[in-house]
Design a protein around this motif. Structure first.
Motif, PDB file in Angstrom:
ATOM      1  N   SER A 167       0.833  -1.215   0.000  1.00  0.00           N
ATOM      2  CA  SER A 167       0.000   0.000   0.000  1.00  0.00           C
ATOM      3  C   SER A 167       0.861   1.255   0.000  1.00  0.00           C
ATOM      4  N   VAL A 168       2.022   1.205   0.661  1.00  0.00           N
ATOM      5  CA  VAL A 168       2.928   2.359   0.660  1.00  0.00           C
ATOM      6  C   VAL A 168       3.419   2.638  -0.756  1.00  0.00           C
ATOM      7  N   GLU A 169       3.698   1.582  -1.502  1.00  0.00           N
ATOM      8  CA  GLU A 169       4.200   1.735  -2.855  1.00  0.00           C
ATOM      9  C   GLU A 169       3.205   2.460  -3.746  1.00  0.00           C
ATOM     10  N   VAL A 170       1.900   2.211  -3.528  1.00  0.00           N
ATOM     11  CA  VAL A 170       0.871   2.837  -4.373  1.00  0.00           C
ATOM     12  C   VAL A 170       0.299   4.086  -3.725  1.00  0.00           C
ATOM     13  N   GLY A 171       0.840   4.459  -2.556  1.00  0.00           N
ATOM     14  CA  GLY A 171       0.409   5.688  -1.910  1.00  0.00           C
ATOM     15  C   GLY A 171      -0.844   5.573  -1.081  1.00  0.00           C
ATOM     16  N   ASN A 172      -1.280   4.344  -0.753  1.00  0.00           N
ATOM     17  CA  ASN A 172      -2.490   4.160   0.052  1.00  0.00           C
ATOM     18  C   ASN A 172      -2.186   3.971   1.532  1.00  0.00           C
ATOM     19  N   ALA A 173      -0.916   3.982   1.910  1.00  0.00           N
ATOM     20  CA  ALA A 173      -0.535   3.844   3.316  1.00  0.00           C
ATOM     21  C   ALA A 173       0.779   4.578   3.522  1.00  0.00           C
ATOM     22  N   SER A 174       1.058   4.885   4.805  1.00  0.00           N
ATOM     23  CA  SER A 174       2.287   5.603   5.123  1.00  0.00           C
ATOM     24  C   SER A 174       3.295   4.672   5.764  1.00  0.00           C
ATOM     25  N   ALA A 175       4.551   5.153   5.814  1.00  0.00           N
ATOM     26  CA  ALA A 175       5.598   4.357   6.458  1.00  0.00           C
ATOM     27  C   ALA A 175       5.310   4.171   7.945  1.00  0.00           C
ATOM     28  N   VAL A 176       4.548   5.087   8.539  1.00  0.00           N
ATOM     29  CA  VAL A 176       4.186   4.955   9.962  1.00  0.00           C
ATOM     30  C   VAL A 176       3.341   3.698  10.179  1.00  0.00           C
ATOM     31  N   ASP A 177       2.435   3.413   9.252  1.00  0.00           N
ATOM     32  CA  ASP A 177       1.615   2.204   9.362  1.00  0.00           C
ATOM     33  C   ASP A 177       2.489   0.964   9.358  1.00  0.00           C
ATOM     34  N   VAL A 178       3.505   0.969   8.492  1.00  0.00           N
ATOM     35  CA  VAL A 178       4.418  -0.174   8.414  1.00  0.00           C
ATOM     36  C   VAL A 178       5.161  -0.343   9.723  1.00  0.00           C
ATOM     37  N   LEU A 179       5.683   0.766  10.271  1.00  0.00           N
ATOM     38  CA  LEU A 179       6.432   0.693  11.527  1.00  0.00           C
ATOM     39  C   LEU A 179       5.525   0.269  12.691  1.00  0.00           C
ATOM     40  N   ARG A 180       4.309   0.762  12.698  1.00  0.00           N
ATOM     41  CA  ARG A 180       3.384   0.407  13.763  1.00  0.00           C
ATOM     42  C   ARG A 180       3.082  -1.094  13.741  1.00  0.00           C
ATOM     43  N   LEU A 181       2.895  -1.656  12.563  1.00  0.00           N
ATOM     44  CA  LEU A 181       2.658  -3.100  12.446  1.00  0.00           C
ATOM     45  C   LEU A 181       3.886  -3.887  12.878  1.00  0.00           C
ATOM     46  N   GLN A 182       5.058  -3.374  12.507  1.00  0.00           N
ATOM     47  CA  GLN A 182       6.291  -4.073  12.859  1.00  0.00           C
ATOM     48  C   GLN A 182       6.509  -4.054  14.381  1.00  0.00           C
ATOM     49  N   MET A 183       6.235  -2.913  15.010  1.00  0.00           N
ATOM     50  CA  MET A 183       6.378  -2.832  16.466  1.00  0.00           C
ATOM     51  C   MET A 183       5.397  -3.765  17.172  1.00  0.00           C
ATOM     52  N   ARG A 184       4.182  -3.831  16.638  1.00  0.00           N
ATOM     53  CA  ARG A 184       3.192  -4.732  17.239  1.00  0.00           C
ATOM     54  C   ARG A 184       3.631  -6.181  17.096  1.00  0.00           C
ATOM     55  N   GLN A 185       4.200  -6.517  15.953  1.00  0.00           N
ATOM     56  CA  GLN A 185       4.708  -7.872  15.729  1.00  0.00           C
ATOM     57  C   GLN A 185       5.840  -8.194  16.706  1.00  0.00           C
ATOM     58  N   ASN A 186       6.752  -7.246  16.896  1.00  0.00           N
ATOM     59  CA  ASN A 186       7.864  -7.452  17.833  1.00  0.00           C
ATOM     60  C   ASN A 186       7.344  -7.653  19.258  1.00  0.00           C
ATOM     61  N   ASP A 187       6.309  -6.911  19.612  1.00  0.00           N
ATOM     62  CA  ASP A 187       5.730  -7.037  20.956  1.00  0.00           C
ATOM     63  C   ASP A 187       5.134  -8.432  21.161  1.00  0.00           C
ATOM     64  N   LEU A 188       4.455  -8.958  20.155  1.00  0.00           N
ATOM     65  CA  LEU A 188       3.867 -10.295  20.269  1.00  0.00           C
ATOM     66  C   LEU A 188       4.949 -11.364  20.388  1.00  0.00           C
ATOM     67  N   LEU A 189       6.021 -11.212  19.623  1.00  0.00           N
ATOM     68  CA  LEU A 189       7.110 -12.187  19.702  1.00  0.00           C
ATOM     69  C   LEU A 189       7.779 -12.148  21.075  1.00  0.00           C
ATOM     70  N   GLN A 190       7.896 -10.931  21.643  1.00  0.00           N
ATOM     71  CA  GLN A 190       8.476 -10.820  22.978  1.00  0.00           C
ATOM     72  C   GLN A 190       7.577 -11.488  24.019  1.00  0.00           C
ATOM     73  N   GLN A 191       6.274 -11.308  23.898  1.00  0.00           N
ATOM     74  CA  GLN A 191       5.340 -11.962  24.821  1.00  0.00           C
ATOM     75  C   GLN A 191       5.420 -13.489  24.681  1.00  0.00           C
ATOM     76  N   ALA A 192       5.580 -13.951  23.448  1.00  0.00           N
ATOM     77  CA  ALA A 192       5.686 -15.391  23.219  1.00  0.00           C
ATOM     78  C   ALA A 192       6.946 -15.957  23.868  1.00  0.00           C
ATOM     79  N   GLU A 193       8.060 -15.208  23.796  1.00  0.00           N
ATOM     80  CA  GLU A 193       9.300 -15.663  24.432  1.00  0.00           C
ATOM     81  C   GLU A 193       9.152 -15.715  25.955  1.00  0.00           C
ATOM     82  N   THR A 194       8.455 -14.739  26.519  1.00  0.00           N
ATOM     83  CA  THR A 194       8.206 -14.748  27.967  1.00  0.00           C
ATOM     84  C   THR A 194       7.370 -15.957  28.368  1.00  0.00           C
ATOM     85  N   LEU A 195       6.346 -16.225  27.580  1.00  0.00           N
ATOM     86  CA  LEU A 195       5.507 -17.394  27.859  1.00  0.00           C
ATOM     87  C   LEU A 195       6.300 -18.692  27.748  1.00  0.00           C
TER      88      LEU A 195
END
Length: 417
Positions: A167-195
């Protein structure tokens, strides 16, 4: 197949597995748990110690049948008393005291009643061990299931991440959306490691309960489902033969047998014996009984005149029985309260789990609508993250509710059977 279609198929597969496939795994889970409980009982040092103690107490039933020691005595006359048949040279005696009729039986009955009370302790220990194993099993199920859900959602976010990049490539999303998804993914992986760390701790707990000599891994069912149906009338009441209540009945019976024994021991005791006196011949006389030895059978009776001790024991036994009755009533009320609490919590967990399933279905419908908008280029990744967080919340909540249901179900089973 387009990316969003793959996600829809994955979501549908998860729901189908969650709602339907679990029914086929229920019987296997019960068999697996039962095998762990049996293994824990066989390897438990606590149960083995109680078994040895019971055998020790049971062995005392052989001890109580014994009569008092037989008394033997011998004496030599330094100054020989003269009798008509000759001087007495030595005296030999043997004595045996016998308890009153039925005393030995009363002692054996009392010893048997004490052994029965010890045997109930084994049954209680087995029940508590089974409860501990089952609850550890379900805690481990919860941790592993949550870990799998976190990893699965992290993979799903990776797919969203790829959608956002497109979506960023076609101008329908911003780089912030990409970073926000990546941070959320990192948070889930960290929770999984704790578990994962918590899973290791709980596995060690279960292995310790099983007391395995070698560190064989334990396996847990991937999924559990809450069965339909309501409690039976029997499950709503404490079992009358519950070991924790039966223990007081056995203790009461042992005090009853102790009082019977006390009454027997307050009766006279009979002694039987014989005296043998060696007599030398008289040198100054010659007659038919010259030097004839003396044989004298003896009978004695020990009459308890001072019976304050027995009266005190009787009073103690009466007070002890009243104490046991009060303790049993208190224990029954406590167990009944625990049963009611477990039933209410189990029902609440069942309702909560059903609510999470319903909410998860609606969240999946909302996700499907968002993903369809991807074709038109109007997808909002903030909404995607919000829906994904809601889905995760409902999935984790459902797992916890299922665990709570089975934790309380094991408590209901412990108290009502």
């Amino acid at each position: 197949m387009r990316r969003y279609e793959k996600i829809q198929v994955a979501n549908a597969g998860r729901m189908f597995f969650l709602i339907f496939s679990l029914f086929t795994l229920q019987s296997a889970s019960a068999q697996q748990l039962q095998s762990y409980i049996q293994e824990a009982e066989e390897n438990s040092p606590e149960i083995q110690a109680l078994q040895y103690h019971y055998e020790l107490t049971a062995e005392k039933t052989e001890e109580v049948d014994a009569l008092p020691d037989t008394e033997f005595s011998a004496g030599y006359f330094v100054s020989e008393p003269e009798t008509r048949t000759g001087p007495q040279k030595a005296r030999f005696s043997v004595r045996q005291m016998l308890p009153w009729f039925g005393t030995l039986t009363a002692r054996q009955n009392y010893a048997n009643s004490m052994a029965d009370a010890e045997y109930v302790e084994i049954a209680i220990a087995k029940r508590k061990l089974a409860l501990a194993v089952a609850q550890s099993y379900y805690r481990l199920y919860e941790l592993q299931a949550k870990e799998a859900i976190l990893e699965e959602n992290a993979e799903l976010l990776q797919t969203y991440h790829e959608l956002a990049l497109n979506s960023v490539e076609v101008g329908n999303a911003s780089a912030v959306d990409v970073l926000r998804l990546q941070m959320r993914q990192n948070d889930l992986l960290q929770q999984a490691e704790t578990l994962e760390q918590e899973v290791g701790i709980e596995k060690n707990q279960l292995i310790n309960l099983l007391n395995r000599k070698e560190n064989f891994p334990v396996s847990i069912m991937d999924s559990l489902v809450i069965p339909d149906g309501e409690l039976s009338a029997e499950e709503e009441q404490i079992s009358e033969v519950h070991p924790e209540l039966l223990k007081f009945e056995e203790l009461y019976a042992s005090v009853t047998e102790a009082e019977k024994l006390n009454q027997k021991e307050s009766l006279p005791k009979i002694g039987l014996g014989v005296d043998y006196v060696s007599v030398a011949e008289r040198a100054d006389m010659d007659f038919s009984d010259n030097g004839k030895d003396i044989l004298m059978p003896m009978v004695s009776v020990a009459i308890p005149i001072f019976t304050n001790k027995n009266k005190s024991v009787t009073r103690q036994n009466e007070l002890r029985q009243k104490e046991i009755e009060a303790q049993r009533e208190s224990k029954q009320l406590k167990l009944q309260t625990m049963l009611r609490e477990a039933i209410n919590k189990r029902t609440s967990a069942k309702i909560t789990a059903a609510t999470y399933i319903e909410n998860l279905e609606q969240a999946n419908d909302a996700e499907e609508i968002l993903l369809k908008n991807y074709e038109t280029g109007t997808i909002d990744f903030n909404d995607v993250l919000e829906i994904q967080e809601m889905q995760l919340k409902f999935q984790l909540g459902h797992i916890k509710a299922v665990k709570n249901f089975y934790m309380q179900a094991t408590m209901v089973n412990y108290l009502s059977n």
